[in-house]
Design a protein around this motif. Structure first.
Motif, PDB file in Angstrom:
ATOM      1  N   SER A 363      -3.119   4.096   5.565  1.00  0.00           N
ATOM      2  CA  SER A 363      -1.767   4.538   5.230  1.00  0.00           C
ATOM      3  C   SER A 363      -1.428   4.247   3.775  1.00  0.00           C
ATOM      4  N   THR A 364      -1.476   2.977   3.386  1.00  0.00           N
ATOM      5  CA  THR A 364      -1.057   2.610   2.033  1.00  0.00           C
ATOM      6  C   THR A 364      -1.945   3.244   0.968  1.00  0.00           C
ATOM      7  N   ARG A 365      -3.258   3.084   1.120  1.00  0.00           N
ATOM      8  CA  ARG A 365      -4.165   3.580   0.078  1.00  0.00           C
ATOM      9  C   ARG A 365      -4.330   5.088   0.121  1.00  0.00           C
ATOM     10  N   THR A 366      -4.220   5.688   1.289  1.00  0.00           N
ATOM     11  CA  THR A 366      -4.298   7.153   1.347  1.00  0.00           C
ATOM     12  C   THR A 366      -3.058   7.768   0.715  1.00  0.00           C
ATOM     13  N   ALA A 367      -1.897   7.163   0.952  1.00  0.00           N
ATOM     14  CA  ALA A 367      -0.685   7.648   0.287  1.00  0.00           C
ATOM     15  C   ALA A 367      -0.822   7.526  -1.220  1.00  0.00           C
ATOM     16  N   ARG A 368      -1.409   6.414  -1.671  1.00  0.00           N
ATOM     17  CA  ARG A 368      -1.598   6.225  -3.112  1.00  0.00           C
ATOM     18  C   ARG A 368      -2.568   7.259  -3.675  1.00  0.00           C
ATOM     19  N   LEU A 369      -3.612   7.578  -2.930  1.00  0.00           N
ATOM     20  CA  LEU A 369      -4.610   8.536  -3.399  1.00  0.00           C
ATOM     21  C   LEU A 369      -3.966   9.849  -3.816  1.00  0.00           C
ATOM     22  N   VAL A 370      -2.998  10.317  -3.042  1.00  0.00           N
ATOM     23  CA  VAL A 370      -2.391  11.623  -3.304  1.00  0.00           C
ATOM     24  C   VAL A 370      -1.019  11.510  -3.978  1.00  0.00           C
ATOM     25  N   GLY A 371      -0.681  10.315  -4.451  1.00  0.00           N
ATOM     26  CA  GLY A 371       0.573  10.160  -5.179  1.00  0.00           C
ATOM     27  C   GLY A 371       1.816  10.218  -4.328  1.00  0.00           C
ATOM     28  N   LEU A 372       1.684   9.883  -3.038  1.00  0.00           N
ATOM     29  CA  LEU A 372       2.838   9.857  -2.146  1.00  0.00           C
ATOM     30  C   LEU A 372       3.315   8.438  -1.872  1.00  0.00           C
ATOM     31  N   ASP A 373       2.785   7.462  -2.608  1.00  0.00           N
ATOM     32  CA  ASP A 373       3.112   6.071  -2.320  1.00  0.00           C
ATOM     33  C   ASP A 373       4.532   5.705  -2.730  1.00  0.00           C
ATOM     34  N   HIS A 374       5.264   6.620  -3.365  1.00  0.00           N
ATOM     35  CA  HIS A 374       6.680   6.369  -3.629  1.00  0.00           C
ATOM     36  C   HIS A 374       7.533   6.619  -2.388  1.00  0.00           C
ATOM     37  N   ARG A 375       6.928   7.241  -1.350  1.00  0.00           N
ATOM     38  CA  ARG A 375       7.739   7.551  -0.163  1.00  0.00           C
ATOM     39  C   ARG A 375       6.993   7.401   1.155  1.00  0.00           C
ATOM     40  N   LYS A 376       5.676   7.255   1.099  1.00  0.00           N
ATOM     41  CA  LYS A 376       4.875   7.130   2.322  1.00  0.00           C
ATOM     42  C   LYS A 376       4.016   5.869   2.245  1.00  0.00           C
ATOM     43  N   GLY A 377       3.507   5.446   3.398  1.00  0.00           N
ATOM     44  CA  GLY A 377       2.467   4.432   3.420  1.00  0.00           C
ATOM     45  C   GLY A 377       2.923   2.997   3.480  1.00  0.00           C
ATOM     46  N   ALA A 378       4.217   2.735   3.605  1.00  0.00           N
ATOM     47  CA  ALA A 378       4.704   1.357   3.672  1.00  0.00           C
ATOM     48  C   ALA A 378       6.090   1.338   4.305  1.00  0.00           C
ATOM     49  N   ILE A 379       6.386   0.233   4.975  1.00  0.00           N
ATOM     50  CA  ILE A 379       7.730   0.002   5.498  1.00  0.00           C
ATOM     51  C   ILE A 379       8.473  -0.800   4.445  1.00  0.00           C
ATOM     52  N   ARG A 380       9.202  -0.089   3.598  1.00  0.00           N
ATOM     53  CA  ARG A 380       9.998  -0.722   2.541  1.00  0.00           C
ATOM     54  C   ARG A 380      11.205   0.155   2.229  1.00  0.00           C
ATOM     55  N   ALA A 381      12.227  -0.446   1.714  1.00  0.00           N
ATOM     56  CA  ALA A 381      13.454   0.284   1.404  1.00  0.00           C
ATOM     57  C   ALA A 381      13.167   1.427   0.442  1.00  0.00           C
ATOM     58  N   GLY A 382      13.739   2.584   0.735  1.00  0.00           N
ATOM     59  CA  GLY A 382      13.563   3.773  -0.083  1.00  0.00           C
ATOM     60  C   GLY A 382      12.490   4.712   0.411  1.00  0.00           C
ATOM     61  N   HIS A 383      11.605   4.234   1.265  1.00  0.00           N
ATOM     62  CA  HIS A 383      10.535   5.081   1.797  1.00  0.00           C
ATOM     63  C   HIS A 383      11.024   5.913   2.976  1.00  0.00           C
ATOM     64  N   ASP A 384      10.305   6.998   3.235  1.00  0.00           N
ATOM     65  CA  ASP A 384      10.599   7.792   4.428  1.00  0.00           C
ATOM     66  C   ASP A 384      10.476   6.917   5.670  1.00  0.00           C
ATOM     67  N   ALA A 385      11.334   7.150   6.621  1.00  0.00           N
ATOM     68  CA  ALA A 385      11.326   6.374   7.861  1.00  0.00           C
ATOM     69  C   ALA A 385      10.280   6.958   8.820  1.00  0.00           C
ATOM     70  N   ASP A 386       9.025   6.844   8.410  1.00  0.00           N
ATOM     71  CA  ASP A 386       7.879   7.333   9.184  1.00  0.00           C
ATOM     72  C   ASP A 386       7.187   6.128   9.810  1.00  0.00           C
ATOM     73  N   PHE A 387       7.064   6.132  11.136  1.00  0.00           N
ATOM     74  CA  PHE A 387       6.526   4.964  11.830  1.00  0.00           C
ATOM     75  C   PHE A 387       5.600   5.376  12.969  1.00  0.00           C
ATOM     76  N   ALA A 388       4.710   4.452  13.305  1.00  0.00           N
ATOM     77  CA  ALA A 388       3.991   4.510  14.572  1.00  0.00           C
ATOM     78  C   ALA A 388       4.285   3.215  15.314  1.00  0.00           C
ATOM     79  N   VAL A 389       4.459   3.321  16.609  1.00  0.00           N
ATOM     80  CA  VAL A 389       4.656   2.149  17.463  1.00  0.00           C
ATOM     81  C   VAL A 389       3.396   1.995  18.301  1.00  0.00           C
ATOM     82  N   LEU A 390       2.716   0.866  18.137  1.00  0.00           N
ATOM     83  CA  LEU A 390       1.400   0.659  18.728  1.00  0.00           C
ATOM     84  C   LEU A 390       1.423  -0.536  19.665  1.00  0.00           C
ATOM     85  N   ALA A 391       0.899  -0.327  20.880  1.00  0.00           N
ATOM     86  CA  ALA A 391       0.610  -1.436  21.797  1.00  0.00           C
ATOM     87  C   ALA A 391      -0.820  -1.879  21.502  1.00  0.00           C
ATOM     88  N   PRO A 392      -1.009  -2.932  20.690  1.00  0.00           N
ATOM     89  CA  PRO A 392      -2.327  -3.205  20.118  1.00  0.00           C
ATOM     90  C   PRO A 392      -3.347  -3.777  21.083  1.00  0.00           C
TER      91      PRO A 392
END
Length: 449
Positions: A363-392
Motif C-alpha cells: 500500500s504505502t510503497r505502491t502509492a509512492r511508486l505512482v505518486g499517489l502517496d499524498h492521498r493513498k497508502g496510509a491512515i493519516r489526516a488528509g488522506h482518502d478514507a480508503d480502508f480494509a478491515v482484516l480478521a488476521p
C-alpha cells in the motif's frame, strides 16, 4: 479538509495500522477523507456514525499498481466490473491498469480515452492507467503523460500479444530518453530475448521444461542493461515482477550508487515454488516463471531489507480454454487480485513479518511508486478514507467458485490461507462487506501534475 466538528463517521479498532505503528485508535472521516486519528476512546461527535471493528485490523486500502483488466477488447478474459469487485473483495481500493491485453492498447491519448470511457461506470474502486511504450509511438509518450497516465510500460522480449511489440536496446534508449526528458517513469518487463531464444524449448506438460525455457540469465541481463540505460540518462525506471534472485546484487549495487531504480515482485513468486507445480498445471504459468524455494527465500530477504520495494499482483487472467496442459502454448498469467493480501499475509507471518510490513509493501510503497502517496497508502489526516478491515487470524480454503474474477482459474485453489477481508471502504463508504457489494463508486485517477 473538513474540520473535526464536521466528522460524519468514526471507524474504531484496537489495531489500526498507522505510519507511526499499530495502535488502538478511532479514525475520523468527513467528506471522504480522514480528518484525524484519535484515541481509541475518543468521544464520537453528535450526528457521526460509529463503526467499531473490535479486534479486527483496520489498515489502509491496498494499492495494486500491476493489473491487467483487458477491457475493452478481451472482456471475456476479465473486465473492469469483475476485476474491481475482485480487488474490493481482497481489500484493494486502488488499481493501476496495464496498457496491454486490452484492444486497443493504451498507447495513444485516444486509446486512453476509450479505456476510460469503458471503465468509468464499472469501477467499484479507484482506477488509474499506465501508458505503453512501443517501437513506433515515441511521439505519443508526452501527450499520454500530459493526459494523466502514471508512466509507461515496455517489454524487452515478446509480450505475447501482437499489438504490443517489444523494444530493442536502441528503441529502449530512445523511449527512455523521451520519458526522462519530461520526468516520467518507465516500467519494464525485463527478460532478454537473446537468452530466451537460446534456451531449450521442448514444450509439453513438464514444468521443469518450461522453467528451463525462461532462465534467470534472461532477467539478469535485461536488468543489467536497463540499469546501464537508467544510469546514463539519469532516468527513473521500475523493474516489473522480479523472479530471479540472481539479479538482487545488481539491483542493490545500483540503488546504492544512486540509480533511480525501484523493483517489485509478486505474491506467486513469494508463496508458490517450482517444486510444487504439478506437470500440466498451467494455472501456475507466468513469465518470468515461479522459481525454486531457495530462490524464494532470497526474494523474501530482499523484500525485508528494501532491495525489493513492493509487492503487486500482476493479475493477468485469461479464459480457461487458454490454460491448456502444454506449458509452451498455455497463456502465461496468474489471477491474484482477490487473494493477494491473504496469500502474502499467510507467508509473511510464517516468516516473522507483521501486518505493518505487508502494508508497507502493498500500500504505502505502491502509492509512492505512482505518486499517489499524498492521498493513498496510509491512515493519516488528509488522506482518502480508503480502508480494509482484516480478521488476521481467521483462515479459509480457496474455492475457485467463490472468486469474483471473471475466469476462476487460480493457482491457489485448495490452499488454506490466513486473513479474511471483512469489509472494504472507499472514501468513507463501505463498498464490500462479507462478500456483498455496492454499486460502482470508484473514480478514475490521473497522475498528479
Amino acid at each position: 479538509m473538513s474540520e473535526v466538528g464536521e466528522i460524519e463517521l468514526v471507524l474504531r479498532s484496537t489495531r489500526v495500522i498507522t505510519p507511526e505503528g499499530t495502535r488502538a485508535a478511532s479514525v475520523a472521516v468527513a467528506g471522504g477523507r480522514i480528518t484525524a486519528v484519535l484515541a481509541h476512546d475518543a468521544e464520537v461527535p453528535p450526528g457521526a456514525r460509529l463503526e467499531d471493528f473490535g479486534d479486527d485490523v483496520l489498515l489502509p486500502g491496498l494499492v495494486d499498481t500491476h493489473v491487467h483488466v483487458n477491457d475493452p477488447g478481451r472482456t471475456e478474459w476479465e473486465g473492469f466490473w469483475t476485476a474491481t469487485r475482485a480487488a474490493a473483495a481482497g481489500g484493494i481500493t486502488t488499481i493501476v491498469d496495464m496498457p496491454l491485453n486490452s484492444l486497443p492498447p493504451t498507447t495513444t491519448v485516444d486509446h486512453l480515452r476509450t479505456k476510460q470511457d469503458v471503465a468509468r461506470s464499472k469501477a467499484h474502486i479507484d482506477v488509474g492507467f499506465w501508458g505503453g511504450a512501443l517501437p513506433d509511438n515515441v511521439k505519443d509518450l508526452r501527450p499520454l503523460h500530459d493526459a494523466g497516465v502514471f508512466g509507461f510500460k515496455a517489454f524487452l522480449s515478446p509480450s505475447g500479444v501482437d499489438e504490443f511489440p517489444e523494444l530493442d536496446q536502441d528503441r529502449l534508449a530512445r523511449s527512455l530518453a523521451e520519458i526522462s526528458g519530461f520526468g516520467g517513469l518507465l516500467i519494464v518487463h525485463a527478460e532478454d530475448p537473446h537468452h530466451l531464444d537460446a534456451a531449450p524449448h521442448q514444450g509439453g506438460r513438464r514444468y521443469a521444461d518450461f522453467l528451463a525455457s525462461r532462465p534467470r540469465d534472461a532477467e539478469n541481463t535485461a536488468i543489467e542493461n536497463l540499469i546501464a540505460q537508467a544510469r546514463r540518462l539519469d532516468a527513473r525506471v521500475h523493474v516489473l515482477h522480479l523472479s530471479s534472485s540472481d539479479a538482487l546484487p545488481l539491483i542493490a549495487a545500483a540503488k546504492a550508487e544512486g540509480v533511480r531504480l525501484t523493483v517489485e515482485t509478486c505474491p506467486h513468486y513469494l508463496t508458490l515454488t517450482a517444486e510444487e507445480v504439478p506437470d500440466g498445471a498451467s494455472e501456475f504459468k507466468c513469465c518470468p516463471p515461479i522459481r525454486e524455494a531457495a530462490n524464494q527465500d532470497l526474494l523474501w530477504q530482499a523484500l525485508a531489507d528494501g532491495t525489493i520495494d513492493c509487492v503487486v499482483t500482476d493479475h493477468s487472467p485469461s479464459t480457461a480454454d487458454l490454460k491448456t496442459d502444454d506449458f509452451a502454448t498455455a497463456w502465461g498469467g496468474i489471477s491474484g487480485l482477490q487473494l493477494s493480501l491473504p496469500a502474502i499475509w499467510t507467508e509473511a507471518r510464517r516468516r516473522g513479518h507483521g501486518l505493518e510490513d505487508v502494508v508497507r509493501w502493498m500500500s504505502t510503497r505502491t502509492a509512492r511508486l505512482v505518486g499517489l502517496d499524498h492521498r493513498k497508502g496510509a491512515i493519516r489526516a488528509g488522506h482518502d478514507a480508503d480502508f480494509a478491515v482484516l480478521a488476521p487470524d481467521e483462515t479459509f480454503t480457496v474455492d475457485p467458485a467463490a472468486l469474483e474474477h471473471r475466469n476462476r482459474v487460480t493457482a491457489y485453489a485448495g490452499r488454506t490461507l490466513t486473513g479474511v477481508v471483512k469489509s472494504t471502504w472507499l472514501r468513507g463508504e463501505r463498498v464490500m462487506s462479507e462478500g456483498r457489494f455496492t454499486e460502482p463508486a470508484g473514480e478514475l485517477l490521473s497522475r498528479r501534475p
